[in-house]
Enzyme design. Structure first.
Site, PDB file in Angstrom:
ATOM      1  N   PRO A  23      30.383  31.632  45.248  1.00 23.63           N
ATOM      2  CA  PRO A  23      29.897  32.472  44.147  1.00 23.63           C
ATOM      3  C   PRO A  23      30.026  31.748  42.819  1.00 23.63           C
ATOM      4  O   PRO A  23      31.061  31.158  42.521  1.00 23.63           O
ATOM      5  CB  PRO A  23      30.822  33.696  44.211  1.00 23.63           C
ATOM      6  CG  PRO A  23      32.055  33.209  44.899  1.00 23.63           C
ATOM      7  CD  PRO A  23      31.597  32.177  45.884  1.00 23.63           C
ATOM      8  N   GLN A  98      28.834  39.401  46.106  1.00 23.14           N
ATOM      9  CA  GLN A  98      30.228  39.442  45.684  1.00 23.14           C
ATOM     10  C   GLN A  98      30.447  40.556  44.662  1.00 23.14           C
ATOM     11  O   GLN A  98      29.758  40.625  43.643  1.00 23.14           O
ATOM     12  CB  GLN A  98      30.677  38.120  45.072  1.00 23.14           C
ATOM     13  CG  GLN A  98      32.195  38.097  44.867  1.00 23.14           C
ATOM     14  CD  GLN A  98      32.689  36.924  44.054  1.00 23.14           C
ATOM     15  OE1 GLN A  98      32.359  36.809  42.879  1.00 23.14           O
ATOM     16  NE2 GLN A  98      33.501  36.073  44.656  1.00 23.14           N
ATOM     17  N   GLY A 175      38.787  38.848  44.867  1.00 27.88           N
ATOM     18  CA  GLY A 175      40.208  39.077  44.654  1.00 27.88           C
ATOM     19  C   GLY A 175      40.895  37.863  44.076  1.00 27.88           C
ATOM     20  O   GLY A 175      42.114  37.714  44.219  1.00 27.88           O
ATOM     21  N   ALA A 176      40.124  36.990  43.408  1.00 28.34           N
ATOM     22  CA  ALA A 176      40.630  35.693  42.964  1.00 28.34           C
ATOM     23  C   ALA A 176      40.370  35.465  41.477  1.00 28.34           C
ATOM     24  O   ALA A 176      39.893  36.341  40.762  1.00 28.34           O
ATOM     25  CB  ALA A 176      39.973  34.593  43.800  1.00 28.34           C
ATOM     26  N   TYR A 179      40.754  37.917  38.046  1.00 26.82           N
ATOM     27  CA  TYR A 179      40.076  39.181  37.774  1.00 26.82           C
ATOM     28  C   TYR A 179      40.894  40.359  38.310  1.00 26.82           C
ATOM     29  O   TYR A 179      42.041  40.204  38.715  1.00 26.82           O
ATOM     30  CB  TYR A 179      38.649  39.119  38.310  1.00 26.82           C
ATOM     31  CG  TYR A 179      37.851  38.029  37.629  1.00 26.82           C
ATOM     32  CD1 TYR A 179      37.626  38.074  36.259  1.00 26.82           C
ATOM     33  CD2 TYR A 179      37.387  36.918  38.336  1.00 26.82           C
ATOM     34  CE1 TYR A 179      36.939  37.064  35.599  1.00 26.82           C
ATOM     35  CE2 TYR A 179      36.701  35.901  37.685  1.00 26.82           C
ATOM     36  CZ  TYR A 179      36.486  35.975  36.315  1.00 26.82           C
ATOM     37  OH  TYR A 179      35.825  34.966  35.662  1.00 26.82           O
TER      38      TYR A 179
END
Length: 361
Positions: A23, A98, A175-176, A179
């Site tokens: 992404p 995403q 989840g990285a 954020y």
């Protein structure tokens, strides 16, 4: 390197190779969050890669952080993404959308409602952000109430449903990278005293609840999550207990039977090895800065099932074909990464286009 071109099952779909387009935010959506007019062409150009994971897409007004990023919670958003999914599928590709809630990595000038950003706790990241007025410091966010946290979980599930309506093959939870989901995980950004803060189990709770809610909504075979253990950025510091938190989190997520876990590797090899042992579905691995010569090594060693690449795919629509043939790669133009026109977006030439141009000279 032959293993990287082998087909692989991912949840409910089969991929033509073991390469993923990571992404990448491109900031070319319309002001209402509808994908831009060139987005379908951009993604379809790269459909020969095994799986496309789209740019981060906000699940709500509160979820937007940057200017002109896309959403997936209105009818207009769905129609925009529908054109993209159809274009990718027409080329034989697969696409996961995403879902990215920026949390405190936001500025009121960038959101449709112009409200203060939200986060687990009222702690600013200590970083600037680009806005229409130029670079500005990110203001202190407002801490979500317990009920608002639960509503945010529902927002993720609703956005996932809309993504499937738009024709996406699945969704990846972001989840990285500092954020919202990681803001709940890290003690440096989460000082809550309710069930979402404090202990390892409590700080992992939001990520697990989001994954479960989406899995219940669209099916675990269409649900994935991206994590970046030990990544230090924008005030995120998971501390000495970070590895144990991720061991707990991955073990709990594994019980859901998700399509894959996507690890953005920050260098803790021991933890990565433990995650591989704890996770029983497909593991996608993204090692930033990996050279061309290293492509396929994590698959060959059994550490990963699939490998993700960003800038090389951005600059080479026919990345898989170039890799397979040994052809040279285009270099990415960093000045065109965010915002702008077709330059640096849909004008990177393929090998066949370069050959045709040379023949007409």
């Amino acid at each position: 390197m032959s293993d990287i071109f082998a087909k692989v099952r991912l949840g409910g779909i089969e991929l033509n190779n073991r390469l993923v387009m990571a992404p990448m935010t491109r900031s070319r959506a319309k002001l209402d969050g509808t994908p831009g007019d060139l987005a379908a062409q951009y993604y379809a150009q790269r459909a020969s890669i095994g799986l496309i994971v789209t740019e981060g897409t906000q699940p709500s007004d509160d979820g937007q952080g940057y200017l002109t990023t896309p959403g997936i919670y209105t009818d207009a958003h769905v129609e925009g993404w529908k054109a993209i999914a159809q274009a990718v599928h027409a080329q034989g590709g697969r696409i996961f959308l995403q879902l990215m809630h920026a949390g405190r990595m936001s500025h009121p000038d960038n959101t449709p409602h112009h409200r203060q950003g939200v986060a687990p706790s009222a702690i600013a990241p200590g970083a600037p952000m680009f806005t229409a007025a130029g670079m500005q410091d990110i203001p202190t966010p407002r801490a979500l109430t317990t009920e608002e946290v639960r509503q945010t979980v529902k927002d993720f599930a609703y956005a996932a449903r809309r993504a499937i309506e738009a024709g996406a093959d699945g969704v990846e939870i972001h989840g990285a990278n500092g954020y919202l989901v990681q803001q709940f995980i890290a003690a440096s950004s989460n000082v809550r005293t309710d069930e979402y803060g404090g202990s390892i189990e409590n700080r992992a709770r939001f990520a697990i609840e989001v994954a479960k809610a989406i899995s219940d909504e669209i099916g675990p075979e269409r649900t994935a999550i991206r994590l970046s253990p030990s990544l230090l950025m924008w005030g995120i510091d998971e501390g000495a207990e970070g590895p144990d938190l991720y061991r707990h989190l991955v073990a709990e997520l594994d019980k859901l039977g998700l399509a894959y876990i996507h690890i953005m590797h920050a260098g803790n090899e021991e933890l990565l090895s433990d995650i591989r042992k704890l996770w029983h579905q497909a593991l996608v691995l993204n090692r930033p800065g990996r050279s061309r010569e290293q492509i396929g090594t994590d698959i060959a060693s059994g550490l990963a099932d699939i490998e993700a690449y960003g800038q090389m795919v951005l600059a080479n629509p026919d990345f898989a074909e170039r890799l397979d043939s040994g052809a040279p790669m285009n270099e990415a133009d960093r000045s065109t990464f965010f915002g702008g026109t077709e330059k640096g977006y849909v004008d990177y030439p393929t090998m066949s286009e370069l050959k045709a141009a040379k023949e007409t000279e």
